[in-house]
Design a protein around this motif. Structure first.
Motif, PDB file in Angstrom:
ATOM      1  N   GLY A   1      49.579  32.308  34.599  1.00  0.00           N
ATOM      2  CA  GLY A   1      50.827  31.989  35.276  1.00  0.00           C
ATOM      3  C   GLY A   1      51.191  30.537  35.088  1.00  0.00           C
ATOM      4  N   LEU A   2      52.268  30.107  35.736  1.00  0.00           N
ATOM      5  CA  LEU A   2      52.682  28.712  35.620  1.00  0.00           C
ATOM      6  C   LEU A   2      51.694  27.776  36.307  1.00  0.00           C
ATOM      7  CD1 LEU A   2      56.545  28.973  36.222  1.00  0.00           C
ATOM      8  CD2 LEU A   2      55.357  28.536  34.071  1.00  0.00           C
ATOM      9  N   HIS A   3      51.098  28.250  37.405  1.00  0.00           N
ATOM     10  CA  HIS A   3      50.203  27.393  38.170  1.00  0.00           C
ATOM     11  C   HIS A   3      48.862  28.065  38.473  1.00  0.00           C
ATOM     12  CE1 HIS A   3      53.742  24.899  38.877  1.00  0.00           C
ATOM     13  NE2 HIS A   3      54.383  25.984  39.280  1.00  0.00           N
ATOM     14  N   CYS A   4      48.598  29.209  37.889  1.00  0.00           N
ATOM     15  CA  CYS A   4      47.391  29.942  38.267  1.00  0.00           C
ATOM     16  C   CYS A   4      46.930  30.845  37.129  1.00  0.00           C
ATOM     17  CB  CYS A   4      47.652  30.783  39.522  1.00  0.00           C
ATOM     18  SG  CYS A   4      49.103  31.856  39.384  1.00  0.00           S
ATOM     19  N   ILE A   5      45.661  31.248  37.209  1.00  0.00           N
ATOM     20  CA  ILE A   5      45.066  32.226  36.301  1.00  0.00           C
ATOM     21  C   ILE A   5      44.329  33.237  37.158  1.00  0.00           C
ATOM     22  CG2 ILE A   5      43.471  32.621  34.391  1.00  0.00           C
ATOM     23  CD1 ILE A   5      43.877  29.727  33.561  1.00  0.00           C
ATOM     24  N   GLN A   6      44.597  34.510  36.943  1.00  0.00           N
ATOM     25  CA  GLN A   6      43.986  35.552  37.755  1.00  0.00           C
ATOM     26  C   GLN A   6      43.354  36.620  36.872  1.00  0.00           C
ATOM     27  OE1 GLN A   6      43.453  35.965  40.985  1.00  0.00           O
ATOM     28  NE2 GLN A   6      44.522  34.151  41.744  1.00  0.00           N
ATOM     29  N   LYS A   7      42.290  37.239  37.390  1.00  0.00           N
ATOM     30  CA  LYS A   7      41.599  38.311  36.683  1.00  0.00           C
ATOM     31  C   LYS A   7      42.362  39.629  36.865  1.00  0.00           C
ATOM     32  CE  LYS A   7      37.166  38.164  37.089  1.00  0.00           C
ATOM     33  NZ  LYS A   7      35.802  38.296  37.634  1.00  0.00           N
ATOM     34  N   TYR A   8      42.455  40.392  35.782  1.00  0.00           N
ATOM     35  CA  TYR A   8      43.150  41.683  35.785  1.00  0.00           C
ATOM     36  C   TYR A   8      42.144  42.767  35.417  1.00  0.00           C
ATOM     37  CZ  TYR A   8      46.593  45.265  34.407  1.00  0.00           C
ATOM     38  OH  TYR A   8      47.340  46.425  34.286  1.00  0.00           O
ATOM     39  N   LEU A   9      41.905  43.722  36.357  1.00  0.00           N
ATOM     40  CA  LEU A   9      40.838  44.703  36.203  1.00  0.00           C
ATOM     41  C   LEU A   9      41.372  46.135  36.290  1.00  0.00           C
ATOM     42  CD1 LEU A   9      38.211  42.947  38.531  1.00  0.00           C
ATOM     43  CD2 LEU A   9      38.527  42.662  36.056  1.00  0.00           C
ATOM     44  N   PRO A  10      42.084  46.609  35.286  1.00  0.00           N
ATOM     45  CA  PRO A  10      42.645  47.966  35.340  1.00  0.00           C
ATOM     46  C   PRO A  10      41.585  49.062  35.301  1.00  0.00           C
ATOM     47  CG  PRO A  10      42.955  47.024  33.161  1.00  0.00           C
ATOM     48  CD  PRO A  10      42.426  45.928  34.031  1.00  0.00           C
ATOM     49  N   HIS A  11      40.369  48.749  34.828  1.00  0.00           N
ATOM     50  CA  HIS A  11      39.326  49.782  34.755  1.00  0.00           C
ATOM     51  C   HIS A  11      38.876  50.228  36.140  1.00  0.00           C
ATOM     52  CE1 HIS A  11      36.952  46.253  35.618  1.00  0.00           C
ATOM     53  NE2 HIS A  11      35.814  46.916  35.589  1.00  0.00           N
ATOM     54  N   ARG A  12      39.235  49.492  37.169  1.00  0.00           N
ATOM     55  CA  ARG A  12      38.913  49.886  38.546  1.00  0.00           C
ATOM     56  C   ARG A  12      39.940  50.864  39.115  1.00  0.00           C
ATOM     57  NH1 ARG A  12      34.894  46.424  40.634  1.00  0.00           N
ATOM     58  NH2 ARG A  12      35.228  47.462  42.633  1.00  0.00           N
ATOM     59  N   VAL A  13      41.121  50.935  38.491  1.00  0.00           N
ATOM     60  CA  VAL A  13      42.209  51.788  38.998  1.00  0.00           C
ATOM     61  C   VAL A  13      42.751  52.674  37.871  1.00  0.00           C
ATOM     62  CG1 VAL A  13      42.846  50.200  40.848  1.00  0.00           C
ATOM     63  CG2 VAL A  13      43.876  49.927  38.584  1.00  0.00           C
ATOM     64  N   ALA A  14      41.857  53.247  37.087  1.00  0.00           N
ATOM     65  CA  ALA A  14      42.256  54.010  35.894  1.00  0.00           C
ATOM     66  C   ALA A  14      43.189  55.165  36.226  1.00  0.00           C
ATOM     67  CB  ALA A  14      41.012  54.526  35.173  1.00  0.00           C
ATOM     68  N   MET A  15      43.049  55.772  37.404  1.00  0.00           N
ATOM     69  CA  MET A  15      43.880  56.920  37.752  1.00  0.00           C
ATOM     70  C   MET A  15      45.356  56.556  37.854  1.00  0.00           C
ATOM     71  SD  MET A  15      41.635  59.313  40.336  1.00  0.00           S
ATOM     72  CE  MET A  15      41.385  58.066  41.586  1.00  0.00           C
ATOM     73  N   GLN A  16      45.679  55.276  38.051  1.00  0.00           N
ATOM     74  CA  GLN A  16      47.074  54.859  38.076  1.00  0.00           C
ATOM     75  C   GLN A  16      47.728  54.977  36.697  1.00  0.00           C
ATOM     76  OE1 GLN A  16      46.365  51.343  41.351  1.00  0.00           O
ATOM     77  NE2 GLN A  16      48.231  51.256  40.189  1.00  0.00           N
ATOM     78  N   PHE A  17      46.919  55.110  35.657  1.00  0.00           N
ATOM     79  CA  PHE A  17      47.436  55.250  34.293  1.00  0.00           C
ATOM     80  C   PHE A  17      47.213  56.656  33.737  1.00  0.00           C
ATOM     81  CE2 PHE A  17      45.819  50.916  34.947  1.00  0.00           C
ATOM     82  CZ  PHE A  17      47.000  50.201  34.817  1.00  0.00           C
ATOM     83  N   GLY A  18      46.734  57.580  34.581  1.00  0.00           N
ATOM     84  CA  GLY A  18      46.447  58.930  34.110  1.00  0.00           C
ATOM     85  C   GLY A  18      45.129  59.028  33.373  1.00  0.00           C
TER      86      GLY A  18
END
Length: 642
Positions: A383-400
């Motif tokens: 981001g402009l002022h931040c960096i965050q971790k993105y963990l889609p493997h924890r919510v796989a069902m949201q992608f089918g």
């Protein structure tokens, strides 16, 4: 064989079961990496207990959603004025739907946002619900925000002489429009200066205003932010900028800050104000899409209207107990709301196909399919002022995608350059797997058992206690006597309300409470008041590990009083005592007639299944009250006629 870097998928045969339970099935399943195949050493998704939303309503914390901007009529006019001339550039830059979405107003449901924030885990950037783990993803940024997940970084500088000249002109305009003796200009003043002016830089000025007002609002609020000038200049030339990860990073950051302040506010005596700059309307839209309980029927959209148009000025639904509604939403939660046709005018992207697809990555991927692949990758959001971790493997069902045990992800980089390099790296898979849009994913049996075990452990750590509002002028004294004649029923975690129980009425009407023999209180003259509250929440350690500090859980014990107990009441009370679980502590605070506090702590057995029995007992009590009232009326002598 060394696995290629950047691999997203893993395919194997597993014993799969619905996340709600049922009969397992052995089949080929697809999972997001990294995943593990053993529960051993895997941390619980739940954290130790935190304050509930029922407590947070009265906390000394005022939250101001400064980034939640609503458009005014002149902004809509400016969008309309530039639409025909620049819409092709907006589409090329991947911001067309985002700009169109800025014309719609989203009413705020603050209790819902706070209720979600209570479930937020800053270590995993996910909501930890009793029935599953979910989060706001890059897919939501694409569909709800209209932002691109592909393109250059938001930190990209101007690179040509022409771009530098435009940047200088925008800075000069900022000084000219500034009205506060500093290098700041309000959104309104900036709009009035440029709209319809015929300026060579009106388009860049328009995009700078849009970025400052709707995308990256920052302190001081309601002013043009000069750091957005380079982004606006790139976008005005049709250069695609990855706004989605930057916006999502700001949302994750502010959700973490909100969760932290909500917890800390339980320890504060003075009112505090928290200003949040992220566009939290996207969090509420995420919830409205997935929790039907919290919204009215969406508006039917017309052709080419963005998804947020469904919620334009839609009024909120009044929910008495937000936390209870969230905790009990398992059956109604929409894991994939965007695959369901809102109406005939909603055009599905290519990654919402009717059939399963396996697309070669070696060949050049379509931009839409590449965008979907980016949503599935563990990465870092710059981001402009931040960096965050993105963990889609924890919510796989949201992608089918089917869900397996989530593997550990190392700490993220603090360098924007390295983080962006990780985000923008190439896909390691030979083929991109795209599930059918109506496919209902399952979880592995080990995941199901892990979540169930974690739930049991979390219930044992839930804090249920009784307390009165803090009186800063008094130091509560501890009562060391026994309360053998008290019957305190603390409802389970699904009912997080506070109840004021009048001890006088309880003694007189139910005969379930005895006298305070050791306190010698005049109950009939000055009834006691006991406040019953519950609290529970979630968060995790750095890698999702649960903290092991156990909290207090309610007792459910019915003591015999000096009065007699009818057989139905006695049987119900006995059943309540018999079906309790593990021993724990409960604290009871009683307000004396002299306004001082009395406290008593006793080791008892918590009841995890008490709600039904409590309701039955309350019904019996109500029936007895009604019967006594009728009997009293029948026995009353008739009044003689004159």
């Amino acid at each position: 064989m060394v696995e290629p870097k950047g691999v997203i998928f893993e395919e194997r045969e597993e014993l799969m079961v619905s996340s709600t339970g049922g009969n397992p099935t052995l089949r080929i399943a697809h999972f997001l990496k990294p995943s593990v195949t053993s529960i051993d050493g895997l941390p619980s998704p739940f954290l130790s207990a935190e304050p509930t939303i029922s407590m947070l309503k009265n906390l000394p914390l005022k939250v101001k959603f400064k980034g939640w901007q609503r458009p005014h009529e002149k902004w809509r006019m400016w969008v309309a004025n530039l639409h025909s001339k620049y819409q092709s550039i907006w589409k090329k830059a991947g911001i067309y739907e985002a700009i169109m979405g800025s014309k719609y107003s989203i009413s705020r449901h603050e209790d819902l946002v706070l209720g979600l924030a209570e479930k937020w885990c800053p270590k995993t950037n996910t909501f930890i619900f009793p029935w599953g783990e979910a989060t706001v993803t890059l897919e939501d940024m694409m569909v709800l925000g209209g932002y691109s997940v592909l393109g250059d970084s938001v930190l990209s500088p101007v690179v040509t002489k022409e771009m530098e000249e435009i940047h200088e002109n925008l800075l000069e305009a900022l000084i000219k429009v500034a009205t506060y003796g500093a290098l700041i200009a309000s959104h309104h003043a900036w709009l009035e200066h440029f709209m319809g002016s015929g300026s060579k830089f009106e388009h860049e000025a328009f995009l700078s205003c849009w970025l400052s007002k709707f995308v990256f609002p920052n302190m001081p609020y309601y002013f043009i932010e000069k750091q957005n000038f380079p982004i606006a200049i790139h976008l005005a030339r049709g250069t695609r900028i990855a706004l989605a990860p930057a916006v999502l990073s700001s949302i994750y950051t502010d959700l973490g800050l909100l969760k932290e302040r909500l917890v800390d506010s339980t320890k504060l005596d003075t009112e505090k104000v928290l200003n949040l700059s992220a566009p939290f309307q996207l969090v509420q839209l995420w919830a409205w899409e997935r929790f039907p309980t919290f919204r009215l029927t969406p508006i039917s959209i017309t052709h080419d209207e963005p998804r947020p148009a469904r919620w334009h000025k839609l009024k909120q639904v009044s929910i008495e107990n937000v936390r209870l509604a969230i905790d009990s939403a398992e059956e109604n939660f929409q894991w994939r709301p965007y695959v369901i046709a809102a109406n005939n005018n909603w055009l599905f992207p290519k990654f919402y196909g009717d059939k399963e697809q396996c697309v070669s990555v070696v060949d050049s991927l379509d931009k839409e399919l590449e965008s979907f692949a980016q949503c599935l990758r563990v990465c870092e959001l710059v981001g402009l002022h931040c960096i965050q971790k993105y963990l889609p493997h924890r919510v796989a069902m949201q992608f089918g995608i089917d869900q397996d045990l989530p593997g550990h992800v190392a700490g993220y980089s603090k360098s924007p350059v390295i983080a962006w390099s990780n985000y923008n790296s190439s896909i390691g898979d030979e083929k991109l797997y795209i599930p059918p849009r109506l496919f209902e994913p399952d979880v592995t049996m080990r995941y199901f058992e892990w979540w169930k075990q974690s739930m049991y452990a979390q219930k044992d750590a839930v804090q249920h206690f009784v307390r009165r509002p803090r009186n800063s002028k008094r130091v509560p004294r501890v009562y060391s006597g026994k309360m053998a004649n008290y019957n305190i029923f603390v409802p389970p975690s699904s009912s997080p309300k506070c109840h004021e129980v009048d001890m006088k009425d309880s003694v007189k009407e139910t005969n379930l409470l005895g006298t305070l023999s050791e306190k010698k209180l005049a109950i009939d003259a000055n009834p006691l008041t006991v406040s019953l509250c519950q609290s529970a929440s979630h968060s995790t350690a750095d890698d999702g590990a649960a903290k092991n500090d156990l909290q207090m859980i309610p007792m459910a014990k019915v003591m015999k009083s000096e009065g007699s107990m009818d057989e139905p009441e006695k049987n119900l009370a006995d059943a309540t005592v018999r079906e309790v679980g593990h021993p724990t502590n409960v604290a009871v605070h009683v307000k004396d007639n002299d306004e001082e506090n009395s406290s008593y702590c006793k080791t008892e057995m918590p009841g995890l299944e008490l709600e039904a029995r409590i309701s039955r007992l309350e019904r019996i009590i109500a029936e007895r009250k009604a019967a006594r009232a009728n009997k009293k009326f029948e026995n009353k002598p008739a009044k003689e006629e004159p």
